[in-house]
Enzyme design. Structure first.
Site, PDB file in Angstrom:
ATOM      1  N   HIS A 121      47.164  41.827  48.891  1.00  0.00           N
ATOM      2  CA  HIS A 121      45.824  42.325  49.192  1.00  0.00           C
ATOM      3  C   HIS A 121      45.954  43.798  49.555  1.00  0.00           C
ATOM      4  CE1 HIS A 121      41.689  40.545  50.315  1.00  0.00           C
ATOM      5  NE2 HIS A 121      41.970  40.291  49.059  1.00  0.00           N
TER       6      HIS A 121
ATOM      7  N   HIS B 252      44.587  41.828  37.645  1.00  0.00           N
ATOM      8  CA  HIS B 252      44.742  40.905  38.757  1.00  0.00           C
ATOM      9  C   HIS B 252      44.566  39.462  38.312  1.00  0.00           C
ATOM     10  CE1 HIS B 252      44.705  39.905  43.081  1.00  0.00           C
ATOM     11  NE2 HIS B 252      43.800  38.995  42.753  1.00  0.00           N
TER      12      HIS B 252
END
Length: 777
Positions: free
Chosen positions: A112, A61
């Site tokens: 998300h 990420h």
């Protein structure tokens, strides 16, 4: 949790002992990575806090460790790009005033996914919050959001629960902060049963010479690091690592702890405070002397080290100076928690008092939310070292660039051994006793969850909150804004319009991730062209599964290649984006999902058009001949078939079509336009009819059988043209070497007639389309 000072000497542990320690401390590191940190980077045993930092900063990420190599393929520059990938958001110029000043649109695109699967409302809300921070910290006013969403099988109660929570979270956060949702798309597919996708695109507006960068500025030695916003708690601790691993349902409660807690009303107040401070900095000519960054993945640690390293410096942080809302938090938690509604400034020491007073006194943060404030927590160092102290002792000491570069992999990839075939389907009967079968198929497609009206989703969102929305979701293929429609902007740019669209079809990508990605780029660009805007920038969110599995890494490589080649061929740069990997649970991977957003611009937003037919007696033209490309179509899905022949756009043809179309729209030659995608041209004509309930009678030519003509999803457009404009439109398209095929006209009867095989009642068809998704939910 053990002491932050505790060191772990991995070189003196057996492999199994090292694995056990990593697991016990919830560190998202492999033994190989831990040994590399110790032996090749630090040259000493790391502290526990350093291990935590690398597990976050070195995650997929944060560091793009498996994807970085492949992202280099992208076209990222053009004469309009003010800022490409590399900071919190990209910026593209869309207007220039008479003094030669360029005005930019800031774009950020994030995901998300894991948080939204575990806690849908909070996951989606904080996804919006993080993306809005990315845009605002560039010195921009946030003006719009878009919500590309992917959910599982719509018949599943779990899917419905996640869907409800996600949509509520987007509305519950986006509406209070006063940012309209102007675009989005939603697909339902069983591959997302255990891994929904919640992507977010945010836009802002900023003058080119007023951009604030996400880095320490020149000559920043000794500058203060000022933390602003909510007091730090333990929410979201390990969120970046959590987002870089496969979801494990056995860790449901632990996973919930990795999701942040949103506070939309504090965010709205912070945005007002930022905007006012931006004006003060401009007046004092200090824009170039500050840096500003949102706190997202990795919290204070990642924000501070990235700000420092991006400017070529080091930094020192004192954990004891960080405001917290929970007593006794472990220093590593304080440092790496992903508590929401926080930002970090890098400012000269002589400016710190102004910053603190602005937030704490003028905007009274402590009175708005308990413990919220601005506080100095560290400073920029002359050397390249990143040092964190707690109670006077160093718990982190490393070279800043070693932290930010994370860990890099050149993953092996292998094409899976699989093949796809076209199904053998008998087309619906075209006559006799079963002559209504085409109508039945047509109505089933219109009511399908991947075609039906998205009103049950976008009705929850505020679309007009800032008063600059020209075209709302549901009215056209892209949302349209007038971002400079305010007296504070020069009059010569106040009419400029921008269009935003997002796109990706998971069924195409299941067949071929390359062509699926190409179609996502092309379709997003077609969408902005359909309202009359010229594409100027793209963003991408590359949602894929486990890169450690060669077959799944191949999907990522092929999808990324498709995005890169389409962007280059159509000369539209990618200015920002995100990579989300490990979207997999119980060995079940999501469909490859490269979600693309396109920004378009037009000189006069009043010339933007919608998809709805405007009058009876207009001529209807087809742009783009029909091909045998039903692979991945909704039509095949009705029969539980996937197919093989996905649409394969010709880049030169696409470019010429879009140029001709946008020119025609800006010249006022077209009444309405709609792209051809899900459900084929039959669905396109129907959706154009529904807005004003004007019927259509069309005959699509070609050698294909009628089901493939009407329901195949080869890209293109249908346009509505007034009779007196017919010759002009034909001449324009001839000049651009684009075939224009006349296929019918709009009619007064409330009917949808096509190729003598569809003869449907318009109002019945509209009811099916309008209620198709709502009834399933």
């Amino acid at each position: 949790m053990p002491s932050a000072l505790e060191t772990i000497d991995f070189s003196h542990l057996t492999w199994s002992e090292a694995e056990e320690i990593l697991k016990k401390n919830n560190l998202a590191l492999t033994v190989e990575e831990a040994l590399k940190i110790q032996n090749e980077i630090l040259h000493r045993p790391p502290t526990l806090t350093e291990c935590i930092l690398w597990s976050i900063q070195g995650s997929e990420h944060s560091s793009y460790k498996s994807s970085r190599k492949h992202l280099k393929q992208f076209l990222t520059t053009s004469q309009d790009v003010i800022l490409g990938p590399g900071e919190d958001a990209g910026i593209v110029a869309v207007a220039k005033d008479n003094a030669g000043h360029r005005y930019g649109i800031v774009m950020s695109h994030e995901s998300h996914n894991h948080p939204s699967q575990v806690v849908p409302y909070e996951g989606a809300a904080t996804g919006i919050g993080g993306n809005v921070r990315d845009v605002s910290c560039m010195g921009a006013k946030v003006i719009a959001n878009a919500d590309p969403l992917r959910f599982g099988d719509i018949k599943s109660n779990k899917t419905k629960w996640i869907h409800e929570g996600v949509v509520a979270g987007i509305a519950g956060y986006g509406n209070p902060i006063g940012v309209p949702v102007i675009a989005g798309d939603t697909y339902y597919d069983e591959s997302y049963n255990e891994n929904c996708l919640v992507n977010v695109v945010s836009l802002g507006v900023v003058l080119e010479n007023e951009v604030i960068h996400s880095r320490a500025p020149k000559n920043a030695i000794g500058y203060d690091l000022v933390l602003v916003g909510k007091p730090t708690d333990n929410s979201g601790f390990g969120g970046a690592s959590f987002a870089s691993l496969e979801l494990d349902e056995s860790k449901q409660e632990q996973n919930k702890g990795a999701v942040q807690e949103p506070n939309a009303f504090l965010k709205r107040h912070l945005l007002k405070a930022h905007y006012t401070l931006f004006e003060i900095l401009k007046e004092k000519n200090l824009i170039d002397r500050v840096g500003f960054k949102d706190l997202g993945a990795g919290g204070i640690a990642c924000a501070s080290v990235e700000l420092a390293d991006a400017g070529g410096y080091g930094a020192e942080v004192n954990v004891d100076l960080i405001p917290t809302s929970i007593k006794g938090l472990h220093p590593a938690v304080i440092l790496c928690s992903e508590t929401q509604e926080r930002y970090m400034w890098v400012v000269p020491k002589e400016l710190s008092a102004l910053i603190l007073n602005h937030y704490n006194q003028t905007f009274r943060l402590p009175d708005i939310a308990e413990g919220a404030c601005a506080a100095v927590i560290g400073e920029i160092r002359q050397d390249s070292q990143y040092i964190v102290k707690s109670r006077g002792q160093e718990i982190i000491h490393a070279k800043a660039s070693d932290v930010t570069q994370g860990l890099v992999y050149d993953r092996p990839y292998r094409k899976p051994e699989r093949s796809f075939q076209e199904p053998t389907l008998s087309p619906p009967s075209e006559g006799g006793a079963r002559g209504d079968q085409f109508n039945e198929t047509f109505l089933k497609i219109l009511s399908h969850e991947n075609v039906a009206s998205r009103e049950p989703i976008y009705e929850n969102y505020d679309k007009q909150v800032q008063g600059i929305t020209v075209i709302e979701p549901g009215e056209a293929d892209a949302g349209v804004l007038r971002p400079f429609h305010d007296a504070k902007y020069p009059i010569e740019i106040q009419s400029v319009g921008i269009a935003l669209s997002v796109d990706h079809n998971p069924r195409y990508c299941q067949i071929d991730p390359y062509w699926g990605a190409v179609n996502a780029v092309v379709e997003s660009i077609r969408n902005v062209a359909a309202v009359g805007a010229a594409p100027v920038a793209l963003t991408d969110c590359l949602n894929f599964s486990n890169p450690e599995k060669p077959e799944q890494m191949w999907e990522f490589v092929e999808g990324t290649r498709g995005v890169a080649e389409a962007g280059k061929a159509l000369n539209v740069p990618i200015i920002s984006g995100n990579v989300s990997l490990y979207n997999e649970t119980k060995g079940k991977a999501i469909a490859p999902s490269p979600v693309i957003a396109c920004l378009g611009t037009m000189s006069d937003a009043k010339r933007a058009i919608t998809m709805h037919f405007k009058q009876v007696g207009s001529l209807l033209f087809l742009i783009g001949e029909r091909k045998d490309e039903c692979g991945g179509s909704v039509y095949y899905q009705l029969f539980n078939q996937l197919g093989a022949n996905v649409p394969k756009p010709d880049f030169k043809e696409v470019e010429k079509q879009m140029t001709a179309l946008t020119n025609a729209i800006q010249q006022g030659l077209i009444l309405s336009a709609h792209d051809i995608s899900d459900g084929g041209i039959a669905t396109t004509l129907a959706e154009m009819s529904f807005g004003n309930e004007i019927g259509a009678d069309g005959d699509i030519p070609g050698d294909l059988q009628n089901d493939k003509k009407l329901f195949g999803e080869t890209g293109g457009f249908v346009i509505e043209v007034a009779l007196d404009m017919a010759m002009k439109i034909k001449n324009l398209f001839t000049e651009n070497q684009v075939p224009l095929i006349e296929i019918g006209k709009t009619i007064a009867d409330k009917k949808l007639k096509m190729n003598n095989v569809i003869d449907a009642d318009l109002l019945e068809a509209k009811k099916k389309w309008k209620n198709g998704l709502r009834e399933k939910l």
